[in-house]
Design an enzyme around this catalytic site. Structure first.
Site, PDB file in Angstrom:
ATOM      1  N   ASN A   1       0.839  -1.200   0.000  1.00  0.00           N
ATOM      2  CA  ASN A   1       0.000   0.000   0.000  1.00  0.00           C
ATOM      3  C   ASN A   1       0.870   1.244   0.000  1.00  0.00           C
ATOM      4  O   ASN A   1       2.094   1.159   0.001  1.00  0.00           O
ATOM      5  CB  ASN A   1      -0.970  -0.028   1.190  1.00  0.00           C
ATOM      6  CG  ASN A   1      -0.226  -0.069   2.503  1.00  0.00           C
ATOM      7  OD1 ASN A   1       0.465   0.870   2.861  1.00  0.00           O
ATOM      8  ND2 ASN A   1      -0.335  -1.191   3.214  1.00  0.00           N
TER       9      ASN A   1
ATOM     10  N   ASP B   1      -4.533  -6.211   5.483  1.00  0.00           N
ATOM     11  CA  ASP B   1      -5.556  -6.992   6.171  1.00  0.00           C
ATOM     12  C   ASP B   1      -5.521  -8.458   5.748  1.00  0.00           C
ATOM     13  O   ASP B   1      -5.802  -9.346   6.529  1.00  0.00           O
ATOM     14  CB  ASP B   1      -6.948  -6.401   5.874  1.00  0.00           C
ATOM     15  CG  ASP B   1      -7.107  -5.043   6.552  1.00  0.00           C
ATOM     16  OD1 ASP B   1      -6.624  -4.904   7.684  1.00  0.00           O
ATOM     17  OD2 ASP B   1      -7.687  -4.119   5.925  1.00  0.00           O
TER      18      ASP B   1
ATOM     19  N   LYS C   1       7.526 -17.649 -10.622  1.00  0.00           N
ATOM     20  CA  LYS C   1       6.718 -16.574 -11.187  1.00  0.00           C
ATOM     21  C   LYS C   1       5.503 -17.155 -11.933  1.00  0.00           C
ATOM     22  O   LYS C   1       5.658 -18.081 -12.740  1.00  0.00           O
ATOM     23  CB  LYS C   1       7.575 -15.752 -12.161  1.00  0.00           C
ATOM     24  CG  LYS C   1       6.842 -14.564 -12.719  1.00  0.00           C
ATOM     25  CD  LYS C   1       7.710 -13.761 -13.664  1.00  0.00           C
ATOM     26  CE  LYS C   1       6.845 -12.705 -14.349  1.00  0.00           C
ATOM     27  NZ  LYS C   1       7.541 -12.002 -15.417  1.00  0.00           N
TER      28      LYS C   1
ATOM     29  N   PRO D   1      -3.030 -11.675  11.071  1.00  0.00           N
ATOM     30  CA  PRO D   1      -3.319 -11.421  12.488  1.00  0.00           C
ATOM     31  C   PRO D   1      -3.342  -9.922  12.752  1.00  0.00           C
ATOM     32  O   PRO D   1      -2.581  -9.166  12.133  1.00  0.00           O
ATOM     33  CB  PRO D   1      -2.143 -12.077  13.229  1.00  0.00           C
ATOM     34  CG  PRO D   1      -1.075 -12.250  12.204  1.00  0.00           C
ATOM     35  CD  PRO D   1      -1.737 -12.328  10.856  1.00  0.00           C
TER      36      PRO D   1
ATOM     37  N   ILE E   1      -2.173  -7.205  14.835  1.00  0.00           N
ATOM     38  CA  ILE E   1      -1.095  -7.052  15.823  1.00  0.00           C
ATOM     39  C   ILE E   1      -1.567  -6.170  16.984  1.00  0.00           C
ATOM     40  O   ILE E   1      -1.413  -6.508  18.155  1.00  0.00           O
ATOM     41  CB  ILE E   1       0.161  -6.431  15.146  1.00  0.00           C
ATOM     42  CG1 ILE E   1       0.575  -7.282  13.944  1.00  0.00           C
ATOM     43  CG2 ILE E   1       1.304  -6.314  16.144  1.00  0.00           C
ATOM     44  CD1 ILE E   1       1.608  -6.624  13.032  1.00  0.00           C
TER      45      ILE E   1
ATOM     46  N   PHE F   1      -3.620   3.656  15.176  1.00  0.00           N
ATOM     47  CA  PHE F   1      -3.844   4.677  14.154  1.00  0.00           C
ATOM     48  C   PHE F   1      -4.986   4.228  13.249  1.00  0.00           C
ATOM     49  O   PHE F   1      -5.213   3.026  13.078  1.00  0.00           O
ATOM     50  CB  PHE F   1      -2.575   4.882  13.307  1.00  0.00           C
ATOM     51  CG  PHE F   1      -1.731   6.031  13.796  1.00  0.00           C
ATOM     52  CD1 PHE F   1      -1.041   5.946  14.992  1.00  0.00           C
ATOM     53  CD2 PHE F   1      -1.638   7.211  13.052  1.00  0.00           C
ATOM     54  CE1 PHE F   1      -0.278   7.003  15.460  1.00  0.00           C
ATOM     55  CE2 PHE F   1      -0.876   8.283  13.504  1.00  0.00           C
ATOM     56  CZ  PHE F   1      -0.196   8.178  14.718  1.00  0.00           C
TER      57      PHE F   1
ATOM     58  N   LYS G   1     -13.321   2.331  15.707  1.00  0.00           N
ATOM     59  CA  LYS G   1     -12.107   1.503  15.631  1.00  0.00           C
ATOM     60  C   LYS G   1     -11.432   1.405  16.993  1.00  0.00           C
ATOM     61  O   LYS G   1     -10.928   0.361  17.372  1.00  0.00           O
ATOM     62  CB  LYS G   1     -11.141   2.094  14.598  1.00  0.00           C
ATOM     63  CG  LYS G   1      -9.968   1.191  14.314  1.00  0.00           C
ATOM     64  CD  LYS G   1      -9.277   1.505  13.007  1.00  0.00           C
ATOM     65  CE  LYS G   1     -10.159   1.161  11.818  1.00  0.00           C
ATOM     66  NZ  LYS G   1      -9.540   1.441  10.543  1.00  0.00           N
TER      67      LYS G   1
ATOM     68  N   LYS H   1     -10.694  -2.208  18.628  1.00  0.00           N
ATOM     69  CA  LYS H   1      -9.326  -2.677  18.909  1.00  0.00           C
ATOM     70  C   LYS H   1      -9.100  -2.831  20.411  1.00  0.00           C
ATOM     71  O   LYS H   1      -8.206  -3.536  20.830  1.00  0.00           O
ATOM     72  CB  LYS H   1      -8.295  -1.674  18.368  1.00  0.00           C
ATOM     73  CG  LYS H   1      -8.380  -1.434  16.872  1.00  0.00           C
ATOM     74  CD  LYS H   1      -7.541  -2.409  16.085  1.00  0.00           C
ATOM     75  CE  LYS H   1      -7.693  -2.141  14.592  1.00  0.00           C
ATOM     76  NZ  LYS H   1      -6.950  -3.071  13.764  1.00  0.00           N
TER      77      LYS H   1
HETATM   78  O1  C5P Z   1      -8.052  -2.336  11.137  1.00  0.00           O
HETATM   79  P1  C5P Z   1      -7.188  -1.221  10.622  1.00  0.00           P
HETATM   80  O2  C5P Z   1      -6.100  -1.710   9.726  1.00  0.00           O
HETATM   81  O3  C5P Z   1      -7.906  -0.077  10.018  1.00  0.00           O
HETATM   82  O4  C5P Z   1      -6.509  -0.653  11.958  1.00  0.00           O
HETATM   83  C1  C5P Z   1      -5.475   0.247  11.954  1.00  0.00           C
HETATM   84  C2  C5P Z   1      -4.647   0.099  13.211  1.00  0.00           C
HETATM   85  O5  C5P Z   1      -4.419  -1.260  13.542  1.00  0.00           O
HETATM   86  C3  C5P Z   1      -3.274   0.679  13.022  1.00  0.00           C
HETATM   87  O6  C5P Z   1      -2.825   1.120  14.282  1.00  0.00           O
HETATM   88  C4  C5P Z   1      -2.485  -0.534  12.524  1.00  0.00           C
HETATM   89  O7  C5P Z   1      -1.094  -0.379  12.723  1.00  0.00           O
HETATM   90  C5  C5P Z   1      -3.071  -1.641  13.340  1.00  0.00           C
HETATM   91  N1  C5P Z   1      -3.080  -2.971  12.687  1.00  0.00           N
HETATM   92  C6  C5P Z   1      -2.299  -3.984  13.159  1.00  0.00           C
HETATM   93  N2  C5P Z   1      -2.344  -5.223  12.570  1.00  0.00           N
HETATM   94  C7  C5P Z   1      -3.179  -5.454  11.535  1.00  0.00           C
HETATM   95  C8  C5P Z   1      -3.998  -4.439  11.028  1.00  0.00           C
HETATM   96  C9  C5P Z   1      -3.915  -3.185  11.628  1.00  0.00           C
HETATM   97  O8  C5P Z   1      -1.506  -3.756  14.102  1.00  0.00           O
HETATM   98  N3  C5P Z   1      -3.199  -6.666  10.979  1.00  0.00           N
END
Ligand code: C5P
Length: 406
Positions: free
Chosen positions: A213, A282, A292, A310, A312, A332, A346, A350
């Site tokens: 991304n 995600d 390839k 997962p 994190i 974030f 969010k 979380k």
């Molecule tokens: O669910 P989303 O990606 O929008 O959430 C964003 C927040 O979750 C950010 O702080 C990002 O670093 C963290 N995150 C994470 N592991 C993931 C997805 C997002 O730590 N697999």
């Protein structure tokens, strides 16, 4: 407002080939907003001329304690009383030996001895041959000088002008600048261990392709820098970005979300603050092809299967340490609209006490950003500013939450 605006720095040069780097350092200090008074020893004049340093600092260089143009003939007092810091770069082995013994037979050593200890910090950027650096006499002198209140900024390692390789090079001008800027920042996170994730992740499809991304990592790197400036021990787990590691920060490079997850889990048990700025993918392709994937001429695209990565942040926030706030977790959210509502949702999903929202398209890759801090009470906007300035504000905000238990 520049990082060193309003600061007056006495920049001392002693004898060493690294004096050529002091010209660049002087320029960087001025660009950062400081006023600079250069003082040179006789040995330093063997390596670079006062003309160069005068032109760069826009002030005559102070060379002698016997300069009759000084009205009271007390250059050592005048120079050390109005300085916010004395920075000696390069600091030679000989000069540190003098400092260790309180000798004062030239202007620079004299003003170091005459400086008010509680008001005028002394910062040293040593430079010398590796054998001189390792010599027991140098080690002894340096220990003494540090015990007497000086701050040693560190030395670089690598190829030396003499052709040898090892420790003892002067730090690069930009590294010294970063250390000086950090020196003046309030130490609101002293004793804390901060873990930061930054940048995108890269999820391989085959050996040459993957999904990633547009996250540049700039916000996370700025936060790691600001946390270190605030006195914390900082580990930065970075996805694939080409940014310079902030001074004094321990960096672990990773590629995929699984790599990032493993690295973070390994570090998390000793951390006290976790700030998740990384844009973690995600999903990842269920399996990465070993070779390839080729077009087969049928016109059909290969079918990719995805599995979820997962989370994190959620894992750590909902762990025992996260729940008890022994590990204070900050998330974030990059959104495209309805920032406040999405960020609050969010935060609850979380399970973090603080979530920082930003508008993705206005943040990704830019040097500036706007942040919305969302907690249980509501939200608070940090107005558009440089990412480093916002990072410092966020760190101050987190520090005050920790000290008040908010
Ligand atoms: O669910 P989303 O990606 O929008 O959430 C964003 C927040 O979750 C950010 O702080 C990002 O670093 C963290 N995150 C994470 N592991 C993931 C997805 C997002 O730590 N697999």
């Amino acid at each position: 407002m520049k990082d060193l605006s309003g600061k007056h720095i006495v920049l001392g040069l002693t004898g060493g080939i690294a004096c050529y780097k002091s010209a660049e350092l002087c320029r960087l200090l001025i660009k950062a907003g400081a006023s600079v008074q250069v003082v040179m020893t006789a040995a330093a004049e063997q390596f670079i001329t006062p003309v160069t340093m005068q032109a760069l600092s826009q002030r005559p260089v102070a060379l002698s304690q016997w300069d009759a143009r000084e009205a009271n003939n007390m250059a050592h007092i005048n120079l050390s009383r109005n300085a916010d810091a004395c920075l000696i770069a390069p600091a030679s082995a000989d000069f540190m030996a003098k400092l260790a013994h309180g000798q004062a037979d030239d202007l620079l050593s004299l003003l170091c001895l005459a400086r008010p200890l509680e008001r005028t910090p002394l910062l040293l950027a040593p430079a010398m041959n590796r054998e001189m650096w390792q010599h027991p006499a140098t080690r002894r002198n340096l220990d003494q000088v540090i015990r007497d209140g000086a701050c040693m900024l560190g030395v670089g390692s690598g190829e030396q002008a003499c052709g040898e390789t090892g420790d003892g090079r002067m730090m690069e001008p930009d590294e010294i600048l970063q250390e000086l800027i950090a020196f003046f920042q309030p130490k609101v996170l002293a004793g804390q261990k901060v873990l930061v994730t930054a940048g995108p992740t890269y999820e391989p499809i085959d050996p040459v392709r993957g999904i990633t991304n547009l996250s540049s990592g700039k916000m996370g790197f700025a936060i790691a820098r600001a946390a270190r400036e605030a006195g914390a021990e900082v580990t930065l787990v970075a996805g694939p970005v080409s940014l310079t590691t902030p001074q004094g920060v321990h960096r672990i490079d990773v590629r995929s979300a699984l790599n990032m997850h493993a690295a973070v889990m390994q570090q998390a048990s000793t951390a006290s603050i976790f700030i998740a700025t990384a844009a973690v993918a995600d999903w990842r392709p269920a399996s990465a092809a070993e070779q390839k994937i080729k077009k087969d001429g049928s016109g059909n695209a290969p079918e990719l299967q995805f599995v979820e990565n997962p989370d994190i942040l959620a894992t750590l926030a909902q762990s025992e340490r996260g729940q008890s706030r022994a590990l204070y977790c900050v998330g974030f959210a990059a959104e495209s609209h309805d920032l406040q509502a999405h960020a609050q949702a969010k935060r609850l999903r979380k399970g973090v006490p603080l979530l920082v929202g930003n508008i993705g398209p206005q943040a990704f890759g830019q040097d500036e950003n706007t942040l919305l801090l969302v907690d249980e009470q509501g939200c608070n906007e940090l107005a558009r500013d440089s990412k480093l300035s916002l990072a410092r504000q966020l760190i101050a905000n987190i520090a005050s939450r920790l000290s008040t238990g908010a």
